[in-house]
Design an enzyme around this catalytic site. Sequence first.
Site, PDB file in Angstrom:
ATOM      1  N   SER A  30       0.829  -1.274   0.030  1.00 14.86           N
ATOM      2  CA  SER A  30      -0.043  -0.026  -0.063  1.00 14.86           C
ATOM      3  C   SER A  30       0.827   1.237   0.039  1.00 14.86           C
ATOM      4  O   SER A  30       1.868   1.286   0.544  1.00 14.86           O
ATOM      5  CB  SER A  30      -0.994  -0.137   1.238  1.00 14.86           C
ATOM      6  OG  SER A  30      -1.633   1.221   1.342  1.00 14.86           O
ATOM      7  N   ILE A  80       4.100  11.157   3.840  1.00 15.00           N
ATOM      8  CA  ILE A  80       3.005  11.342   2.650  1.00 15.00           C
ATOM      9  C   ILE A  80       1.667  11.658   3.601  1.00 15.00           C
ATOM     10  O   ILE A  80       0.890  12.547   3.217  1.00 15.00           O
ATOM     11  CB  ILE A  80       2.665  10.353   1.873  1.00 15.00           C
ATOM     12  CG1 ILE A  80       3.801   9.821   1.145  1.00 15.00           C
ATOM     13  CG2 ILE A  80       1.583  10.609   0.848  1.00 15.00           C
ATOM     14  CD1 ILE A  80       4.495  10.764   0.320  1.00 15.00           C
ATOM     15  N   GLY A  81       1.464  11.105   4.614  1.00 11.36           N
ATOM     16  CA  GLY A  81       0.170  11.609   5.296  1.00 11.36           C
ATOM     17  C   GLY A  81      -1.009  10.831   4.915  1.00 11.36           C
ATOM     18  O   GLY A  81      -2.229  11.582   5.128  1.00 11.36           O
ATOM     19  N   ASN A 109      -6.734  -1.200   1.397  1.00 10.47           N
ATOM     20  CA  ASN A 109      -6.244  -0.719   2.545  1.00 10.47           C
ATOM     21  C   ASN A 109      -7.188   0.490   3.287  1.00 10.47           C
ATOM     22  O   ASN A 109      -7.725   1.319   2.548  1.00 10.47           O
ATOM     23  CB  ASN A 109      -4.942  -0.077   2.284  1.00 10.47           C
ATOM     24  CG  ASN A 109      -4.078   0.551   3.545  1.00 10.47           C
ATOM     25  OD1 ASN A 109      -4.335   1.422   4.260  1.00 10.47           O
ATOM     26  ND2 ASN A 109      -3.155  -0.501   3.935  1.00 10.47           N
ATOM     27  N   CYS A 140       0.231   3.546  10.544  1.00 10.01           N
ATOM     28  CA  CYS A 140       0.671   4.851  10.062  1.00 10.01           C
ATOM     29  C   CYS A 140       1.278   5.696  10.913  1.00 10.01           C
ATOM     30  O   CYS A 140       0.492   6.113  11.706  1.00 10.01           O
ATOM     31  CB  CYS A 140      -0.354   5.556   9.311  1.00 10.01           C
ATOM     32  SG  CYS A 140       0.745   6.946   8.330  1.00 10.01           S
ATOM     33  N   LYS A 175      -2.709  -4.568   9.565  1.00  3.60           N
ATOM     34  CA  LYS A 175      -1.138  -3.882   9.436  1.00  3.60           C
ATOM     35  C   LYS A 175      -0.440  -3.593  10.632  1.00  3.60           C
ATOM     36  O   LYS A 175      -1.079  -2.408  11.118  1.00  3.60           O
ATOM     37  CB  LYS A 175      -0.960  -2.847   8.290  1.00  3.60           C
ATOM     38  CG  LYS A 175       0.442  -2.690   8.002  1.00  3.60           C
ATOM     39  CD  LYS A 175       0.239  -1.726   6.654  1.00  3.60           C
ATOM     40  CE  LYS A 175       1.566  -1.507   6.171  1.00  3.60           C
ATOM     41  NZ  LYS A 175       1.639  -0.977   4.832  1.00  3.60           N
ATOM     42  N   GLY A 227      12.852   0.501   3.423  1.00  2.00           N
ATOM     43  CA  GLY A 227      13.917   0.088   2.653  1.00  2.00           C
ATOM     44  C   GLY A 227      14.685  -0.706   3.169  1.00  2.00           C
ATOM     45  O   GLY A 227      14.566  -1.330   4.558  1.00  2.00           O
ATOM     46  N   GLY A 254      11.914  -3.651   3.008  1.00  2.00           N
ATOM     47  CA  GLY A 254      13.339  -3.721   2.764  1.00  2.00           C
ATOM     48  C   GLY A 254      13.554  -4.819   1.577  1.00  2.00           C
ATOM     49  O   GLY A 254      14.682  -5.344   1.151  1.00  2.00           O
TER      50      GLY A 254
END
Length: 313
Positions: A30, A80-81, A109, A140, A175, A227, A254
């Site tokens: 997502s 990004i928000g 999502n 988030c 998540k 990452g 990652g």
Amino acid sequence: MSAASQRSKGPDMRVNIAGVELCSPVIAASGTFGYGIEFEDIVSIDRIGAFVTKGLSREPMAGNPTPRIIETAAGMMNSIGLQNMGVRAFIEEKLPKLQRMPGVVVMANVFGFTVEDCIEVINALNDADGIAMYELNASCPNTSHGGMVFGTEPSLLYELVAQCKRASRRPLMVKLSPNVTSIEQMGRVAADAGADALSLVNTFVSLAIDIETRRPRIANVTGGLSGPAIKPIAVRMVHDVSKAVSIPIVGMGGIVRAEDAVEYMMAGATAVQVGTASYADPRAVENIANGLKRWCASHDVAQVSALTGAALL
């Protein structure tokens, strides 16, 4: 299909997540694959396991101010928000195009500032065709309320998952946030509340400072680190949670090559999500899916599902 005919076609790459069968365990994460439509001329979406839409909220969201993405050593930070068009616009403008794409598995999502927000999004999606599963974003780190607040407090997470599960007509994957003392505990809480699967991990709260200006490099001050830099920690968390719950786990963090996906699966994941790699290479998800099939063939792995939990730990 007989065992002999399957062998002639190469490794069996199918996996099952809460009753949803995927042709590959490699999923586009997502927030990194748009609404899928944007990638249809670049990626053979029907050849990857699935893709997860951008987080969908009750109303459209503009997200955080810029700069909101920066490169870091072995990764990136973003804030990004949860910018998105809102669930109703997604259903009206994007979903019909996805429904005309055969073989594409769509996971939506779901995000909200309150439990009621999340339920409203789920109720809207319940009446739409073409969605296989919901991924509930309880993690988030880039919003001032909602998001990670749910994912770091056990009682709030339980309430969120339990109510969303009651509202959902489709399997619910939760998540998880890595920004907790015990991710095993949060995994058990989500499973006890009714989650059908778990995805982990979301990004790590992080800070980068411009030493010339002495200001944060991200306008929102902090952002989420993703990452290759986070992979060893995320792999450990997947392993820990896999020992604490009996529901499927989708690992992420990652993954840039097939061997990374293998590592996550050996740690206990049923499938994986690829996110940050898509920024460097828009075809990363498909390339990793193809690479994983080649890896299985070269290592005499007849069924990719056999990799789940196969590490000798």
